[in-house]
Every structure is written in structure tokens, then in C-alpha cells.
Design a protein around this motif. Structure first.
Motif, PDB file in Angstrom:
ATOM      1  N   ALA A 124      27.570  36.937  42.789  1.00 36.65           N
ATOM      2  CA  ALA A 124      27.944  37.568  41.521  1.00 36.65           C
ATOM      3  C   ALA A 124      29.381  38.085  41.516  1.00 36.65           C
ATOM      4  O   ALA A 124      30.058  38.044  40.477  1.00 36.65           O
ATOM      5  N   TRP A 125      29.855  38.571  42.647  1.00 37.44           N
ATOM      6  CA  TRP A 125      31.191  39.165  42.694  1.00 37.44           C
ATOM      7  C   TRP A 125      32.259  38.218  43.229  1.00 37.44           C
ATOM      8  O   TRP A 125      33.419  38.601  43.381  1.00 37.44           O
ATOM      9  N   GLY A 126      31.864  36.973  43.507  1.00 40.09           N
ATOM     10  CA  GLY A 126      32.825  35.965  43.901  1.00 40.09           C
ATOM     11  C   GLY A 126      33.532  36.236  45.216  1.00 40.09           C
ATOM     12  O   GLY A 126      34.713  35.934  45.378  1.00 40.09           O
ATOM     13  N   TRP A 127      32.804  36.782  46.195  1.00 39.27           N
ATOM     14  CA  TRP A 127      33.393  37.082  47.499  1.00 39.27           C
ATOM     15  C   TRP A 127      33.836  35.797  48.204  1.00 39.27           C
ATOM     16  O   TRP A 127      33.218  34.739  48.047  1.00 39.27           O
ATOM     17  N   SER A 128      34.882  35.913  49.006  1.00 43.25           N
ATOM     18  CA  SER A 128      35.306  34.801  49.856  1.00 43.25           C
ATOM     19  C   SER A 128      35.957  35.365  51.115  1.00 43.25           C
ATOM     20  O   SER A 128      36.220  36.573  51.210  1.00 43.25           O
TER      21      SER A 128
END
Length: 509
Positions: A182-186
Motif C-alpha cells: 500500500a505504501w510503495g516501499w522499496s
């Protein structure tokens, strides 16, 4: 979770920095190696969810000990340097932890407790684990059942003794994977970690999610508004995510306003480059949401969760324009949310209707430790967890929290009033720095709206007669406080949450 650490380490080719603290940079390879040292110290067999308490500062070593306990199949019971002896003893005994791993700098905190507990609890130095412990190969990893106990989170205990919320490896993985998506972590993200590490916010939402993503976490020993601003202004311009509770953001804003113009501009530029600023653990006042946006250009992302469920709702991470003041967004991937009114009717699709927030999904905790009756009571017959919070949902699917059913919903003159809504409005008053609204028993009204107020510097008094005309322009007359008490500070817990029980006591005299 331990297997995920190994995968993060593999994907980073051994050299990706996992954690930065006061002692320098620490790679994923080192974290994996040190976690195996801890596992070796605890024994080579699967601990099968046995409770292991840990008392560690906010640092790289915290993560190494935590992941080492998980690698051994143990359940982490995180203790805090901020806990008094009485609470430390309660958490150790209630969780039935027979071993405590402690950092040498915190021995004075735990030794009196262990002296009383005697031989029933073994003290292990974190230095012994990490400096003299023998690392083992990942090939020797024990098979850990994902449904084993993995983490104890103790509730605040405002309505009784703190309850030990038990999460499994499966429920933690569900929480973290939902936030990752959901938060687009990378792996390119860099988090500034300023949260305590004995709550779901600091442990799972921040630290575990960053490690899951293969990202880098910079850990400050504690929240210090001056050090946070110094890091943004004077440090490398490579941070991407900041998480905090509303009180932290309010203090950062106050400090920002007091800075010299040149330094203030540098701070605004640095914050403006972040990918996300996230607020949680308490309701975010609309005034802080707006001021943060005006001062930094950042649109705060607010979300909703609790110890028992991790995070359930979140505003849109990709589209700042979709984030609305006061809203906690929509359900996270894999999480089901519904609203149920007092008659047991599902009112989720009824726009504007209020109801008890209920949650279902793999993110939900397994049990309150040693409290089967209490655990069963908090679930509906069809398996939904009853959060105790009342909310509403708009036609476009955004959820808003009205407050706790017991303390934040005030029944006055036949109306159900949201204390949080009234607090948000009062925080717009030019003389008010902080406020807590509660219901006080009244023969005439059932409950009377009462406000405990902290004034801004230079303000000396604010009486009901002065406040009412201002309130009447912004809210229905029956919502305006009938009792006002000015105090120096409001009672809050370690995470900045208001202690509404203690606020009510302010009106007892």
C-alpha cells in the motif's frame, strides 16, 4: 519473519545498509549473521513460541536481538527503558518469559526486578550474544510454524491491567506485506526512525516494514525535535520517509516556527523532498494536518490501527490529493472492515451512519495471553474483531474515526457527540495549544461536554463565556463545552495518546 530477513539479505547482495545508528552503518549481511549468533546463544532447537523478553536501546542491536529471537523460534517480549520497575516485572511475569536479554547500559533498570524474581528468570547480556556468540549457517535454520507466537505487545492498561496482545509470524507478515504494497516501499527508501520500540507502531509499522523491503533505517535513540531537524538540515539529503505521532509533529512545527529564516527555509526544503510523512497512534488534529502542509508542502498520510490488528486503514500513499483532513482512508490489502450499529446492523454502506469498527483478516492477533474469556469476548460469533472504536464512512469509501465507544462518544441531551470532532475544532482556536474533551456525568444532560485546555504561551485564561461564541460559529450549540478547565499539560502515555481516564479525573474536584 526470520526467513524474510534472509531473503532481504540475499536480494541486497550482502552490502545494502539495513540500519544506521550512533555507532555507524550495519548491513543486512551483518544483521543476518548477528541474528544467528543470538539464535546460537538461545539454543539450536526451535523454541516453539517460548517468550523471551528483551530490554534494549533504540539501535542496531535492538534489531539483531529481535531477529535472533525469531530465528530461534521464540516470541519477543519488548521491554522499554521508559518502563518503571513495576511494569517491567508485570510484563516479564505475565508473559511467562524465563529469559531476558538486556543491554549492559540498561542493567540498572532490570536488576532490582530480577532480584525479586530470583532463579525463575535468566539474565543474558546482549554483548555476550553479539560479541562472543557463535554464528550459525542459514542452512541450519529451524522450521518455524507461522502460527507460533512471535510478538507480545502490551496494551496501555487504561481500563485495567495491560493485556498481552500475542501476534504470530503469520499475522506480522500479513501486516507488513500489506503496508509494503500500500505504501510503495522499496529498497531505495530510507526511514528516519524516532518511535519507541515497544509498540506496534515503532516495531512493526516502521522497523519491520523497512527491513521487509530491504530499505535502510536510521535510528535515533529517542525522539528529539532538535536532533530531528538537525538531521534533515545538516545531514545528507537522502531520507524518504518519516513516521511519528501527532504530538511529535506538533513539536516539530513549533521548533520550525522558532528557527532563523535561513535555517527554516533549509528545513522546509529538506522535508519537502520526502516521499511520505505518516502520522498515527493517536488522532491527527486538523490544525496539525494543515500547518504541516503549509510549512513543508507535505500532505500528511494518516492511517488507523491498534495493537491487536496492526494497521487496517490507510490514506492513499501514491496520491496526496486523495488524503482528506480527519480521514484514515480505506482498508489495506487483505483487510476487511465493517461498521455495525448498536442494533447489530451492518451500516458500512450507509453514508454518514456511525457504527462500531470491526476488522477481519490475517493481520488480526491470536489472543490476549492467558485470557481466553477476554479474547473470546472481543470477537463476534462470525470472527470479526471488535475494535471498540466508532467510525463513519463516506460515499467515496473514506473512513473517519469518531473515537472510542467508551470515552470518546459523549451522550448529551439525546445526542451522540464525537469528542475527537470537538477537539479538532477547538484546536483551531487562536489561544488553544492542546485540548482533551470528555463527558462528565450530569443529571440534566446525561453527560456534559467538558474541555481540559492547555493555552498557548502568553495566554492567561479562557473561560466558558469567552469560548462559547467562538464555538457557536463552528459547531452545533449542543457540542460546545459547558465546562472548561485550564491546565499546564494534558496526561498522555509514552506514545502521546491522551489518557482520557486521567482527564476525567481533572474534573472530579
Amino acid at each position: 519473519m526470520a526467513k524474510r530477513l534472509a531473503r532481504s539479505q540475499d536480494s541486497s547482495k550482502n552490502s545494502q545498509v539495513a540500519i544506521v545508528d550512533d555507532n555507524g552503518s550495519h548491513t543486512y549481511s551483518k544483521l543476518l549473521n548477528d541474528a544467528h549468533k543470538v539464535r546460537a546463544t538461545l539454543g539450536s532447537t526451535n523454541l516453539k513460541g517460548a517468550s523471551i523478553a528483551m530490554l534494549m536501546p533504540s539501535s542496531y542491536e535492538y534489531a539483531a536481538i529481535q531477529w535472533g529471537i525469531w530465528a530461534a523460534g521464540g516470541a519477543v517480549v519488548p521491554l522499554s527503558p521508559m518502563h518503571p520497575e513495576r511494569e517491567l516485572e508485570y510484563f516479564i511475569t505475565n508473559s511467562e518469559a524465563h529469559r531476558v536479554i538486556c543491554h549492559p547500559s540498561l542493567l540498572q533498570n532490570i536488576e532490582p526486578v530480577l532480584g525479586r524474581l530470583g532463579d525463575s528468570v535468566q539474565l543474558i547480556s546482549s554483548d555476550m550474544c553479539l560479541e562472543t556468540g557463535e554464528s550459525t549457517s542459514t542452512d541450519d535454520d529451524v522450521a518455524i510454524d507461522e502460527n507460533q507466537s512471535a510478538l507480545f505487545i502490551y496494551t496501555s492498561g487504561t481500563t485495567g491491567k495491560p493485556k498481552g496482545v500475542v501476534h504470530t509470524h503469520a499475522s506480522i507478515c500479513a501486516q507488513v506485506s500489506a503496508l509494503y504494497e500500500a505504501w510503495g516501499w522499496s529498497a531505495k527508501d530510507r526511514l528516519l526512525h524516532v518511535l519507541p520500540l515497544h509498540h506496534i507502531h515503532g516495531i512493526v509499522v516502521a522497523l519491520c516494514t523497512a527491513l521487509w523491503a530491504g530499505a535502510t533505517t536510521e535510528m535515533l535513540p529517542r525522539f528529539d525535535k532538535d536532533k530531528v531537524w538537525s538531521r534533515f538540515i545538516d545531514g545528507p539529503n537522502n531520507l524518504s520517509i518519516l513516521m511519528g505521532v501527532p504530538t511529535m509533529y506538533a513539536r516539530l512545527l513549533q521548533t520550525l516556527e522558532e528557527m532563523p529564516a535561513e535555517r527554516q527555509k533549509a528545513a522546509q526544503v529538506a522535508i519537502g523532498k520526502l516521499r511520505l510523512t505518516i502520522a498515527g497512534s493517536a488522532a491527527l488534529p486538523t490544525s496539525v494536518f494543515r500547518k504541516w502542509h503549509e510549512a513543508t508542502g507535505q500532505v500528511m498520510l494518516e492511517r488507523y490501527g491498534m495493537s491487536e490488528i496492526g494497521m487496517a486503514l490507510s490514506n492513499d500513499a501514491a496520491d496526496p490529493s486523495a488524503r482528506k483532513p480527519g480521514s484514515v482512508g480505506r482498508p489495506l490489502p487483505g483487510v476487511l472492515v465493517r461498521l455495525v450499529d448498536a442494533d447489530g446492523t451492518d451500516v458500512t454502506e450507509t453514508s454518514g451512519a456511525s457504527g462500531m469498527i470491526q476488522v477481519k483478516g490475517p493481520n488480526v492477533f491470536r489472543e490476549y495471553y492467558g485470557m481466553p474469556d477476554k479474547t473470546a469476548k472481543e470477537f463476534t460469533p462470525d470472527g470479526w474483531f471488535i475494535t471498540g472504536d466508532v467510525g463513519t464512512r463516506t460515499e467515496d469509501g473514506l473512513y473517519y474515526i469518531m473515537g472510542r465507544s467508551s470515552v470518546d462518544i459523549i451522550k448529551s441531551g439525546g445526542f451522540k457527540l464525537s469528542a475527537l470532532e470537538i477537539e479538532r475544532e477547538l484546536l483551531e482556536h487562536p489561544s488553544i495549544a492542546d485540548v482533551a474533551v470528555v463527558g462528565i456525568p450530569s443529571e440534566e444532560w446525561g453527560e456534559t461536554v467538558a474541555a481540559s485546555i492547555v493555552l498557548k504561551p502568553g495566554e492567561k485564561q479562557l473561560a466558558v463565556a469567552q469560548l462559547k461564541p467562538w464555538c457557536y460559529e463552528r459547531m452545533a450549540h449542543y457540542k460546545a463545552p459547558r465546562i472548561v478547565k485550564v491546565v499546564d499539560a494534558l496526561p498522555r502515555n509514552l506514545m502521546g495518546k491522551l489518557d482520557k481516564k486521567a482527564v476525567r479525573a481533572l474534573f472530579a474536584d
